[in-house]
Design a protein around this motif. Structure first.
Motif, mmCIF file in Angstrom:
data_model
loop_
_atom_site.group_PDB
_atom_site.id
_atom_site.type_symbol
_atom_site.label_atom_id
_atom_site.label_comp_id
_atom_site.label_asym_id
_atom_site.label_seq_id
_atom_site.Cartn_x
_atom_site.Cartn_y
_atom_site.Cartn_z
ATOM 1 N N ALA A 20 0.829 -1.198 0.000
ATOM 2 C CA ALA A 20 0.000 0.000 0.000
ATOM 3 C C ALA A 20 0.869 1.256 0.000
ATOM 4 N N ALA A 21 2.000 1.212 0.685
ATOM 5 C CA ALA A 21 2.883 2.377 0.717
ATOM 6 C C ALA A 21 3.431 2.649 -0.672
ATOM 7 N N ALA A 22 3.859 1.583 -1.346
ATOM 8 C CA ALA A 22 4.395 1.758 -2.693
ATOM 9 C C ALA A 22 3.317 2.285 -3.643
ATOM 10 N N ALA A 23 2.128 1.675 -3.563
ATOM 11 C CA ALA A 23 1.044 2.092 -4.459
ATOM 12 C C ALA A 23 0.583 3.507 -4.114
ATOM 13 N N GLY A 24 0.470 3.785 -2.819
ATOM 14 C CA GLY A 24 0.028 5.108 -2.394
ATOM 15 C C GLY A 24 0.998 6.179 -2.849
ATOM 16 N N TYR A 25 2.284 5.883 -2.785
ATOM 17 C CA TYR A 25 3.289 6.852 -3.241
ATOM 18 C C TYR A 25 3.128 7.117 -4.733
ATOM 19 N N ALA A 26 2.936 6.036 -5.474
ATOM 20 C CA ALA A 26 2.771 6.202 -6.920
ATOM 21 C C ALA A 26 1.522 7.021 -7.246
ATOM 22 N N PHE A 27 0.417 6.720 -6.564
ATOM 23 C CA PHE A 27 -0.824 7.471 -6.814
ATOM 24 C C PHE A 27 -0.652 8.930 -6.439
ATOM 25 N N SER A 28 0.118 9.170 -5.385
ATOM 26 C CA SER A 28 0.251 10.541 -4.906
ATOM 27 C C SER A 28 1.191 11.361 -5.778
ATOM 28 N N ALA B 148 15.122 17.971 -1.787
ATOM 29 C CA ALA B 148 16.107 16.912 -1.566
ATOM 30 C C ALA B 148 16.809 16.558 -2.876
ATOM 31 N N MET B 149 16.036 16.552 -3.959
ATOM 32 C CA MET B 149 16.654 16.231 -5.248
ATOM 33 C C MET B 149 17.608 17.339 -5.688
ATOM 34 N N MET B 150 17.230 18.595 -5.396
ATOM 35 C CA MET B 150 18.151 19.701 -5.701
ATOM 36 C C MET B 150 19.401 19.574 -4.834
ATOM 37 N N PHE C 102 15.024 7.971 -5.213
ATOM 38 C CA PHE C 102 14.933 6.952 -4.174
ATOM 39 C C PHE C 102 15.569 7.437 -2.865
ATOM 40 N N GLN C 103 16.687 8.152 -2.990
ATOM 41 C CA GLN C 103 17.306 8.711 -1.774
ATOM 42 C C GLN C 103 16.378 9.716 -1.100
ATOM 43 N N VAL D 134 13.962 11.580 3.248
ATOM 44 C CA VAL D 134 13.061 12.683 3.587
ATOM 45 C C VAL D 134 11.612 12.208 3.723
ATOM 46 N N VAL D 135 11.116 11.507 2.707
ATOM 47 C CA VAL D 135 9.701 11.155 2.735
ATOM 48 C C VAL D 135 9.413 10.060 3.761
ATOM 49 N N PHE D 136 10.250 9.025 3.755
ATOM 50 C CA PHE D 136 9.974 7.894 4.643
ATOM 51 C C PHE D 136 9.887 8.288 6.130
#
Lengths: 355, 280
Positions: free
Chosen positions: B92-100, B176-178, B184-185, B190-192
């Motif tokens: 659900a976390a993986a799917a929720g992240y993708a949906f979000s 974070a990407m900047m 993934f990092q 940051v997100v996790f």
């Protein structure tokens, strides 16, 4: 440090073209402000430079190298977000040093740099606090610290001051100006506030509806706007624009008065005349070019704003330095400073002054 | 001065009276469970509805733990619930992240399908599920329950996780990407950490759902050694009598893991349920 070039850059979302043929050369160390009303594409352009938004067409170069397909992390650009985007679970020091943590720089070096940046920004006493324990201005400083620490090739600012209150905004504006003087880095700054644009920029890029309207120094834009949009967007209060008909010698206002404009050629094409509120002089009734009744008078101390209704023309605004003893209902005469007048052709472009 | 202090005292008393009434109403069944569990067998019927039993005995607990298969049921339930909670939350976390975060083809269709699965009663699909599980040779196995529970909990858990991810500003990841992270990092660093409350809430929700599920467990499991606890409870009902005392004692014991679990995630859960309410 870096020279940034945009060549025919286009951004499309599906069929919607958000930015059209953007061409811009930013020299090393220049402070460029992108300004325009909301939805003009300025933030999108900044995000494309950052690498957060793909570029649909055209080229984006830093120091001559094409950057279009590089990930944000490989572009070596720092960005300060409108929301500050501080990591809520990290203290100030870790927030600022996060980029070095990711790069796996030596801990000692990171600590030194964080301490140095914190000192520069007056954050030394706060380095072990979490972002939620900071005020808006302090958060803003941490966000800037995070950018400075990286020593990037260019800084991007996305409306960094719009979440601050008015007093703090002025203070932080100064701080950004100082930062630029000190670092001499290339900076691109997005704002919808033309005061920020005028005070900070070496050059301002005015965007509207996905097109660059004009690029120029702050005074260039104020004194020689390329078109009606720039004329009305830059300068506060907004420039008055009244319909006119062009003649050989100048323009005729709706009240029948003709204003001679020897410095402007081709006044026959004129359809509108722009005059800034500060370029109208208050004279005795009947003595000037326009006769008006004061509608609302705002005394600001340093200036007086008078909203007038001009006979046969309509509402205008006059701004005079100092305190003018006018009050609502007074009859006034207004003289137009003809050398400060801007004339617009039917398509909105400003007529060029004779050299 | 706080608002509460300025209120009329009668209002304050009324407020607490209402809370007390609600609490009593909500907790009374649990109290009754406990009361019957500690009442000696001889007194259960003779004392009827007395609020407190005249004698207290822990015989029921002793019998349940040492003389029935309760511990085995308990272990089975724990296995099934923990595995279901872990697997469901991960997916659900993986799917929720993708949906979000991502826009992809068919996103709306997948969301709609997931919603539809939540719309009809489970009873309708018991027969097909039974056939599928039977043909896979998974009847009477805990694996079948884990698979079925995971499948049924994923949609809701995904929506739950998606809303937690939606509550984390995109700016943070972009910052974070900047700052040099890969996506993934950025996710990991940051997100996790910011999603922990959400993960806690989802884990708790799925765990409880799996822990108390009866219908599928009853249908897919008939062998004693693979029974989960809700099915096991039914073994206290025999043809001629119901062993109330032992059944209630087993019920009280079954509450323990849920309670422990919620005490453990309570901190995250409260944060989780209120996060997003204020911008911070």
């Amino acid at each position: 440090m870096a020279r940034i070039e945009l060549r025919d850059v286009v951004k499309r979302y599906g069929a919607v073209e958000v930015l059209r043929d953007i061409n811009l050369d930013i020299t090393d160390g220049e402070f460029i402000v992108l300004v325009g009303p909301s939805g003009c594409g300025k933030s999108t352009l900044l995000r494309m430079i950052a690498g957060l938004e793909p570029i649909t067409a055209g080229d984006f170069l830093i120091d001559g190298a094409r950057m279009n397909d590089l990930r944000p992390r490989d572009r070596d650009i720092a960005m300060v977000f409108q929301s500050y985007a501080l990591y809520p679970h990290m203290d100030v020091a870790r927030n600022m040093g996060f980029s070095m943590e990711i790069r796996k720089d030596p801990t000692e070096e990171r600590k030194n740099k964080v301490a140095q940046a914190a000192a520069t920004l007056g954050l030394s006493a706060l380095t072990d606090r979490l972002p939620k324990a900071l005020s808006g201005g302090q958060r803003q400083r941490v966000a800037m610290g995070r950018a400075i620490i990286r020593d990037p090739r260019a800084f991007l600012f996305d409306e960094p001051l719009s979440n601050l209150d008015a007093a703090l905004r002025v203070e932080m504006r100064l701080e950004i100006a100082r930062l630029h003087q000190k670092l001499g880095a290339t900076m691109i700054y997005v704002t919808h506030d033309q005061v920020e644009a005028l005070t900070l920029a070496d050059r301002i890029v005015v965007l509207n509806g996905g097109d660059i309207q004009q690029v120029g120094g702050p005074l260039d834009l104020y004194e020689r706007p390329a078109n009606k949009f720039v004329a009305q967007f830059i300068g506060s209060p907004t420039m008055n624009v009244v319909p006119v008909s062009g003649t050989e010698a100048g323009v005729t206002i709706a009240n029948g008065k003709t204003i001679a404009l020897p410095h402007l050629p081709d006044t026959q094409q004129a359809v509108e005349m722009g005059i800034r509120p500060e370029h109208l002089d208050v004279v005795d009734p009947g003595a000037g070019d326009l006769n008006a009744v004061a509608d609302v008078v705002e005394h600001l101390g340093s200036d007086t704003n008078i909203y007038v209704k001009v006979d046969g023309v309509g509402p205008l605004m006059v701004r005079k330095h100092g305190n003018i003893p006018a009050k609502s209902g007074d009859r006034l005469g207004l003289r137009v400073r003809s050398e400060k007048v801007h004339i617009f052709a039917p398509d909105g472009t400003a007529l060029r002054r004779a050299a | 001065m706080s608002v509460a202090a300025r209120r009329h005292p009668a209002l304050t008393i009324g407020k607490y009276a209402a809370l007390a009434f609600y609490l009593a109403f909500a907790l009374f069944p649990l109290y009754w469970l406990l009361k019957i569990a500690i009442t000696p067998d001889a007194l259960i019927y003779s004392e009827g509805t007395r609020l407190f039993p005249s004698a207290v005995s822990f015989d029921n607990f002793r019998t349940v733990v040492f003389q029935t298969d309760f511990l085995a049921y308990f272990g089975n339930s724990l296995t099934v619930s923990l595995a279901t909670a872990a697997i469901t939350t991960l997916i659900a976390a993986a799917a929720g992240y993708a949906f979000s975060r991502f826009d992809f083809m068919g996103k709306r269709i997948i969301i709609a399908l997931m919603l539809i699965t939540q719309m009809f009663p489970l009873l309708m699909i018991i027969a097909p599920i039974y056939r599928i599980v039977g043909q896979l040779g998974l009847l009477n196995s805990l694996t079948s329950l884990i698979i079925v529970y995971t499948a049924f909990n994923i949609p809701f858990a995904t929506f739950l996780m998606q809303s937690f991810f939606d509550g984390i500003p995109k700016d943070l990841e972009e910052a974070a990407m900047m700052d040099g992270c890969s996506r993934f990092q950025a996710l990991r660093k940051v997100v996790f950490p910011l999603t922990l409350p959400g993960l806690g809430a989802t884990l708790g929700f799925v765990f409880t759902a799996a822990w108390s599920e009866l219908l599928f467990a009853l249908m897919l499991i008939s062998k004693n050694d693979a029974m989960t606890f809700p099915v096991g409870l039914l073994t206290f009902v025999s043809k001629f009598s119901v062993d109330w005392g032992q059944m209630m004692a087993a019920g009280v014991l079954a509450l323990i893991p849920s309670c422990l679990f919620f005490i453990f995630i309570q901190r995250y859960l409260v944060q989780g349920l209120t996060s997003g309410a204020v911008k911070g």
